[in-house]
Design a protein around this motif. Structure first.
Motif, mmCIF file in Angstrom:
data_model
loop_
_atom_site.group_PDB
_atom_site.id
_atom_site.type_symbol
_atom_site.label_atom_id
_atom_site.label_comp_id
_atom_site.label_asym_id
_atom_site.label_seq_id
_atom_site.Cartn_x
_atom_site.Cartn_y
_atom_site.Cartn_z
ATOM 1 N N PHE A 1 0.807 -1.273 -0.130
ATOM 2 C CA PHE A 1 0.143 0.123 -0.304
ATOM 3 C C PHE A 1 1.028 1.241 0.070
ATOM 4 O O PHE A 1 1.087 1.891 -0.949
ATOM 5 C CB PHE A 1 -0.913 -0.023 1.441
ATOM 6 N N PHE A 2 1.362 1.341 1.245
ATOM 7 C CA PHE A 2 2.606 2.384 0.976
ATOM 8 C C PHE A 2 3.825 1.741 0.732
ATOM 9 O O PHE A 2 4.304 0.785 1.549
ATOM 10 C CB PHE A 2 2.776 3.049 2.536
ATOM 11 N N LYS A 3 4.494 2.049 -0.308
ATOM 12 C CA LYS A 3 5.403 1.167 -1.020
ATOM 13 C C LYS A 3 6.860 1.773 -0.616
ATOM 14 O O LYS A 3 7.023 3.031 -0.480
ATOM 15 C CB LYS A 3 5.517 0.867 -2.638
ATOM 16 N N ALA B 1 15.699 0.807 -2.776
ATOM 17 C CA ALA B 1 16.272 -0.529 -2.205
ATOM 18 C C ALA B 1 16.611 -0.319 -0.639
ATOM 19 O O ALA B 1 16.191 -1.049 0.039
ATOM 20 C CB ALA B 1 17.362 -0.801 -2.854
ATOM 21 N N GLU B 2 16.986 0.930 -0.442
ATOM 22 C CA GLU B 2 17.388 1.079 1.259
ATOM 23 C C GLU B 2 16.252 1.176 2.068
ATOM 24 O O GLU B 2 16.278 0.532 3.004
ATOM 25 C CB GLU B 2 18.082 2.394 1.211
ATOM 26 N N ALA B 3 15.222 1.671 1.597
ATOM 27 C CA ALA B 3 13.828 1.796 2.487
ATOM 28 C C ALA B 3 13.288 0.114 2.507
ATOM 29 O O ALA B 3 13.067 -0.140 3.625
ATOM 30 C CB ALA B 3 12.915 2.390 1.626
ATOM 31 N N LEU B 4 13.214 -0.699 1.748
ATOM 32 C CA LEU B 4 12.847 -2.014 1.780
ATOM 33 C C LEU B 4 13.954 -2.911 2.453
ATOM 34 O O LEU B 4 13.463 -3.797 3.250
ATOM 35 C CB LEU B 4 13.008 -2.640 0.244
ATOM 36 N N GLN B 5 15.383 -2.567 2.543
ATOM 37 C CA GLN B 5 16.354 -3.252 3.267
ATOM 38 C C GLN B 5 15.964 -2.970 4.818
ATOM 39 O O GLN B 5 15.914 -4.177 5.568
ATOM 40 C CB GLN B 5 17.552 -2.812 2.832
ATOM 41 N N MET B 6 15.521 -1.828 4.999
ATOM 42 C CA MET B 6 15.036 -1.320 6.374
ATOM 43 C C MET B 6 14.077 -2.062 6.872
ATOM 44 O O MET B 6 13.937 -2.628 7.998
ATOM 45 C CB MET B 6 15.193 0.276 6.431
ATOM 46 N N ASN C 1 14.762 -2.956 -8.555
ATOM 47 C CA ASN C 1 15.672 -4.048 -9.013
ATOM 48 C C ASN C 1 16.091 -4.815 -7.775
ATOM 49 O O ASN C 1 16.585 -4.202 -6.806
ATOM 50 C CB ASN C 1 16.761 -3.198 -9.495
ATOM 51 N N VAL C 2 15.742 -6.316 -7.608
ATOM 52 C CA VAL C 2 16.096 -7.068 -6.515
ATOM 53 C C VAL C 2 17.645 -6.949 -6.370
ATOM 54 O O VAL C 2 18.009 -7.146 -5.072
ATOM 55 C CB VAL C 2 15.618 -8.457 -6.946
ATOM 56 N N ARG C 3 18.559 -7.227 -7.467
ATOM 57 C CA ARG C 3 19.911 -7.176 -7.188
ATOM 58 C C ARG C 3 20.430 -5.886 -6.060
ATOM 59 O O ARG C 3 21.298 -6.138 -5.512
ATOM 60 C CB ARG C 3 20.618 -7.085 -8.380
ATOM 61 N N GLU C 4 19.738 -4.705 -6.479
ATOM 62 C CA GLU C 4 19.936 -3.520 -5.552
ATOM 63 C C GLU C 4 19.627 -3.666 -4.263
ATOM 64 O O GLU C 4 20.208 -3.349 -3.540
ATOM 65 C CB GLU C 4 19.287 -2.328 -6.245
ATOM 66 N N VAL C 5 18.413 -4.266 -4.214
ATOM 67 C CA VAL C 5 18.018 -4.633 -2.683
ATOM 68 C C VAL C 5 19.035 -5.630 -1.732
ATOM 69 O O VAL C 5 19.304 -5.377 -0.794
ATOM 70 C CB VAL C 5 16.414 -5.303 -2.717
#
Ligand SMILES: CC(=O)N[C@@H]([C@@H](O)[C@H](O)[C@H](O)CO)[C@@H](O)CC(=O)C(=O)O
Length: 355
Positions: free
Chosen positions: A161-163, A167-172, A200-204
């Motif tokens: 929903f809130f995406k 990549a850094e935000a997803l890592q956190m 990009n998953v490689r960046e994650v």
């Protein structure tokens, strides 16, 4: 376990593979080790030992509901035996997309995770619990619970929903969830077609092991094979698993070196897709293609009938004989005769590849 390094020529391309001793549970180039004994834990950021890796076919399980739409936990025990005996599938991915995880309450997801771990103990090789929620707090609560009931690993989908904006935000986000169960291997579940999160998953992956010592790999349910290949290049030297989640594309992903696959169709054609894995391992590409083409025929036919999770769930009930019950709203059941057409197609197509 004795490994023999073998070289097989696959249509002019020499594929060097580890031919695992036939005594291994999954004598497959995918696994390069038998399924691990359940219950071991992440001990630190060191490279994941081969025996710890998630490998082979993993069924993304459906959630049995009563006709009234309540959890039907009594089915889980039979479900475990069905996967093992009828499909030769020894690991499960619980409360994922196929399990309608995001349509269940936290309490229901906990009950399912606990029942799968209880019924799978001593029988299944791996019980992976999907704990991803829109809320990081809810995800942490499910991660803690998964660790408390003996899950072998957790997977986390991105909030949709809130995406995450990068990549850094997803890592956190993943780090916060992993911190609630630091002893459990953690997998990022990439499903852009449903989440709309197309990072990009490689960046994650970049540097994620420094932030999340329990990180152990991916469940990649996308079609960007360049990104998939880049991820495999990053994960392989770390001993992490890359599990592929688009069943009808699996053979292409195998050629890139995925370690295993998580999917809905392995609930009812797992025995068939295991034969594809074996053919690939032996270097019999034309036989492997036969299996993949047949599954693609079935999926293409199903898509023409409006294939969705609800239809897939009804298909599972008809194929397995287990009462999966209705989907949860907002999904609606389909007329049974439409699903019967897919069963007929499955029966026609899945038996034609050479024995
Ligand atoms: C969008 C979706 O449901 N994808 C399925 C596939 O197994 C899919 O059912 C299959 O490839 C047929 O299209 C899985 O990736 C989902 C999954 O692994 C899960 O249930 O967590």
């Amino acid at each position: 376990m004795p490994f023999k390094k073998g070289h097989v020529t696959v249509s002019g391309l020499t594929v060097s593979c580890i031919v695992v001793d036939k005594t291994c549970k999954w004598s497959s180039v995918l696994s390069s080790a038998a399924g691990r004994v359940r219950g071991s834990r992440v001990t630190g950021a060191e490279m994941c030992p081969e025996s710890e890796k998630l490998t082979g076919l993993i069924a993304a399980t459906f959630t049995p509901l009563t006709p009234q739409g309540e959890l039907n936990l009594a089915v889980i025990g039979q479900y475990v035996d069905y996967l093992l005996e009828k499909q030769s599938v020894r690991s499960v991915f619980v409360n994922g997309t196929t399990g309608e995880g995001c349509s269940l309450t936290l309490q229901e997801r906990k009950q399912l995770a606990e029942e799968w771990c209880r019924q799978g103990k001593g029988k299944l090789d791996q019980v992976i619990v999907h704990v991803g929620c829109l809320s990081v707090k809810d995800s942490q609560e499910l991660a803690r619970h998964a660790a408390s009931v003996g899950a072998d690993a957790i997977a986390v989908i991105s909030p949709s929903f809130f995406k995450p904006s990068n990549a850094e935000a997803l890592q956190m986000f993943l780090k916060e969830v992993g911190s609630a169960a630091p002893q459990l291997p953690l997998y990022y579940y990439h499903l852009p077609s449903m989440t709309g999160v197309k990072l990009n998953v490689r960046e994650v992956l970049e540097g994620i092991e420094k932030k999340i010592p329990s990180f152990r790999g991916l469940k990649f349910s996308g079609v960007d094979l360049r990104d998939l290949g880049q991820c495999i290049t990053y994960c392989r030297p770390r001993g992490w698993s890359v599990l592929y989640g688009v069943d009808e594309h699996l053979l292409g992903a195998l050629a890139l070196g995925v370690n295993g696959a998580v999917g809905s169709t392995y609930n009812y054609v797992g025995y068939f897709m295991n034969r594809m894995l074996s053919a690939f391992e032996k270097g019999d590409l034309s036989l492997a293609q036969c299996f993949q083409f047949k599954l693609q025929d079935v999926i293409t036919f199903s898509n023409s009938l409006g294939f969705d999770l609800a239809m897939n769930k009804q298909l599972m009930s008809l194929c397995s004989g287990l009462p999966m019950g209705p989907p949860r709203l907002p999904l609606l059941p389909w007329p049974s005769d439409r699903v019967q057409e897919i069963v007929k197609k499955l029966q026609q197509d899945m038996e034609v590849c050479p024995k």
